[in-house]
Design a protein around this motif. Structure first.
Motif, mmCIF file in Angstrom:
data_model
loop_
_atom_site.group_PDB
_atom_site.id
_atom_site.type_symbol
_atom_site.label_atom_id
_atom_site.label_comp_id
_atom_site.label_asym_id
_atom_site.label_seq_id
_atom_site.Cartn_x
_atom_site.Cartn_y
_atom_site.Cartn_z
ATOM 1 N N CYS A 271 0.846 -1.186 0.000
ATOM 2 C CA CYS A 271 0.000 0.000 0.000
ATOM 3 C C CYS A 271 0.887 1.243 0.000
ATOM 4 O O CYS A 271 2.018 1.208 0.470
ATOM 5 C CB CYS A 271 -0.962 -0.008 1.180
ATOM 6 S SG CYS A 271 -0.337 0.691 2.696
ATOM 7 N N THR A 273 0.622 3.849 1.650
ATOM 8 C CA THR A 273 0.487 4.470 2.985
ATOM 9 C C THR A 273 -0.354 5.754 2.907
ATOM 10 O O THR A 273 -0.383 6.425 1.880
ATOM 11 C CB THR A 273 1.837 4.788 3.696
ATOM 12 O OG1 THR A 273 2.436 5.904 3.056
ATOM 13 C CG2 THR A 273 2.752 3.601 3.720
ATOM 14 N N CYS A 274 -1.032 6.028 4.006
ATOM 15 C CA CYS A 274 -1.816 7.264 4.118
ATOM 16 C C CYS A 274 -1.998 7.572 5.597
ATOM 17 O O CYS A 274 -1.400 6.900 6.453
ATOM 18 C CB CYS A 274 -3.157 7.128 3.399
ATOM 19 S SG CYS A 274 -4.325 6.090 4.300
ATOM 20 N N ARG A 276 -4.099 6.822 7.638
ATOM 21 C CA ARG A 276 -4.701 5.791 8.493
ATOM 22 C C ARG A 276 -3.667 4.837 9.064
ATOM 23 O O ARG A 276 -3.985 4.003 9.901
ATOM 24 C CB ARG A 276 -5.706 4.964 7.689
ATOM 25 C CG ARG A 276 -6.953 5.701 7.364
ATOM 26 C CD ARG A 276 -7.996 4.737 6.809
ATOM 27 N NE ARG A 276 -9.092 5.512 6.303
ATOM 28 C CZ ARG A 276 -9.124 6.022 5.094
ATOM 29 N NH1 ARG A 276 -8.134 5.814 4.264
ATOM 30 N NH2 ARG A 276 -10.141 6.751 4.702
ATOM 31 N N CYS A 306 -3.358 -1.154 6.753
ATOM 32 C CA CYS A 306 -4.491 -1.106 7.681
ATOM 33 C C CYS A 306 -5.620 -1.998 7.200
ATOM 34 O O CYS A 306 -5.489 -2.724 6.218
ATOM 35 C CB CYS A 306 -4.966 0.339 7.845
ATOM 36 S SG CYS A 306 -5.976 0.900 6.474
ATOM 37 N N ASN A 309 -7.980 -1.724 2.873
ATOM 38 C CA ASN A 309 -7.762 -2.642 1.743
ATOM 39 C C ASN A 309 -6.880 -3.811 2.137
ATOM 40 O O ASN A 309 -6.714 -4.756 1.369
ATOM 41 C CB ASN A 309 -7.078 -1.923 0.584
ATOM 42 C CG ASN A 309 -7.960 -0.876 -0.032
ATOM 43 O OD1 ASN A 309 -9.164 -1.075 -0.158
ATOM 44 N ND2 ASN A 309 -7.382 0.252 -0.395
ATOM 45 N N GLY A 310 -6.263 -3.687 3.308
ATOM 46 C CA GLY A 310 -5.251 -4.651 3.735
ATOM 47 C C GLY A 310 -5.686 -6.098 3.670
ATOM 48 O O GLY A 310 -5.077 -6.903 2.950
HETATM 49 S S1 SF4 Z 1 -6.078 2.994 3.661
HETATM 50 FE FE1 SF4 Z 1 -4.798 1.490 4.739
HETATM 51 S S2 SF4 Z 1 -4.150 0.112 3.091
HETATM 52 FE FE2 SF4 Z 1 -4.875 1.985 2.077
HETATM 53 S S3 SF4 Z 1 -3.079 3.313 1.864
HETATM 54 FE FE3 SF4 Z 1 -4.021 3.854 3.822
HETATM 55 S S4 SF4 Z 1 -2.917 2.587 5.285
HETATM 56 FE FE4 SF4 Z 1 -2.541 1.679 3.290
#
Ligand code: SF4
Length: 394
Positions: A271, A273-274, A276, A306, A309-310
């Protein structure tokens, strides 16, 4: 279930023991940049490229000294070799005498049809295939134009140059031909290959010429080569970067992996990352990539930050991790097999990865390297390509 591309049916040929075209997988090529006259240095680089999964290597033969070292290079090479010849057809004859597995001739700079015929006759006797390598930078001159006549387009000139030489080879009943029509400009190169693909049955060697330094060169090559491969056009590829040739081979494999044309080494899903994210993901992605690329088994590994989508991605991969608050769920073949603390992510992924590999390949991967040296990842350590183009020695 992954989508499979329907490929253009081309006439198969052999370069040494590697089949190109027909039902063979798309073959990965690169080119040495050593002084070919220095046989041991050239062989060192050929071995490095072969270790990375390069299946055919091209060597420049610019002069007699280079030609003189070919017998030794051909005798000791681990993969078939193609001699790259410009201007002097006698060097092609020397390369054939040395037992070279394939020739590349440029119709832009050996324009004497009789000289081409001499080379073709000798290649035919020896069962050696010829690549007609058209390059936009060295096209034959344009014939005199009639009053009001427009000059042909670059694409037309490239295709015509290829056809001129194809006809000479066909006239001598040599059918083991492959063709390349390389240009720096991607739309030009794509159009030239598309047109040639309609006109002749021979295998096509794809490439964007002089694509540039690694970052832009990789993007340019991936788009040009990738567009054609996605249409089913192309039997062998080379990515031309202004860099160590060792950088070209993994890019070729990434292109083929991305299009589901072949599987080589691990596929890492991660991913971006963001806000979350609740674990330190990026160093983990880096470590996972290094570890599984180094092992070289063609498995997919998902590293997700997370629960958004994890779990979905982690479930679809052979091995996956979906992070939570300082913890992570490890998935193997779609099932959660354990929940681990952040400090144990990597050891747990290595352990579960070994189980996937043992089940799938019946092999136990070696212990990870000493931590003090595990960061020193060199591309040459990647091994175990998926079934290569060689499908049997003639
Ligand atoms: S929502 Fe969850 S899986 Fe998607 S980029 Fe953010 S941390 Fe990663």
């Amino acid at each position: 279930m992954t989508m499979q591309i329907e490929r253009r049916k081309s006439r198969p040929l052999w370069v040494g023991d590697v089949q190109v075209g027909g039902d063979a997988p798309v073959v990965v090529q690169s080119m040495t940049n050593t002084d070919t006259a220095d046989a041991s240095d050239t062989l060192r680089q050929i071995h490095e490229l072969a270790e990375l999964g390069c299946e055919i290597v091209r060597v420049a033969v610019p002069d007699k000294e280079a030609a003189a070292s070919l017998p030794e290079i051909v005798q000791k090479t681990p993969v078939p070799l193609i001699a790259d010849i410009h201007f002097d057809h006698r060097l092609a004859l020397e390369a054939l005498k040395a037992g070279i597995h394939g020739l590349r001739l440029n119709p832009g700079n050996i324009r004497d049809a009789d000289k081409v015929r001499t080379v073709v006759r000798e290649a035919k006797v020896r069962g050696v295939s010829i690549r007609i390598g058209v390059n936009e930078g060295s096209l034959p001159p344009i014939a005199a134009l009639a009053e009001g006549e427009l000059p042909p387009t670059k694409v037309q000139r490239m295709v015509d140059a290829g056809l001129w030489e194809i006809r000479i080879l066909e006239e001598l009943e040599l059918e083991d031909i492959k063709i390349s029509l390389k240009a720096f400009d991607v739309p030009t190169m794509v159009s030239a290959y598309r047109e040639m693909a309609q006109l002749v049955p021979y295998p096509l060697h794809l490439g964007v010429t002089e694509a540039g330094p690694p970052r832009p060169g990789t993007v340019r090559s991936a788009i040009g080569i990738g567009m054609l491969l996605a249409e089913g056009i192309g039997d062998t590829i080379r990515v031309s970067l202004a860099a160590d040739p060792k950088e070209e081979v993994p890019v070729c494999w990434d292109i083929l992996n991305t299009l589901n044309l072949r599987q080589h080494g691990a596929t890492i899903v991660a991913c971006p990352t963001c806000g979350r994210i609740e674990i330190d993901l990026l160093p983990l992605v880096d470590e996972v990539d290094k570890h599984f690329q180094k092992l070289g088994y063609p498995i997919s590994v998902a590293v997700m930050g997370c629960v958004v989508n994890g779990p979905g991605e982690a479930r679809d991969a052979d091995l996956g991790i979906a992070g939570g608050k300082g913890k992570g769920a490890i998935f193997r073949k779609g099932e959660v097999v354990r929940i681990v603390q952040e400090a144990d992510f990597m050891p747990a992924l290595i352990e579960e990865g070994n189980k996937v590999i043992a089940e799938r390949f019946g092999e136990t991967p070696p212990e990870p390297a000493n931590p003090s040296t595990s960061d020193i990842f060199t591309l040459t350590e990647v091994a175990r390509p998926e079934a290569p183009g060689r499908v049997g020695r003639r």
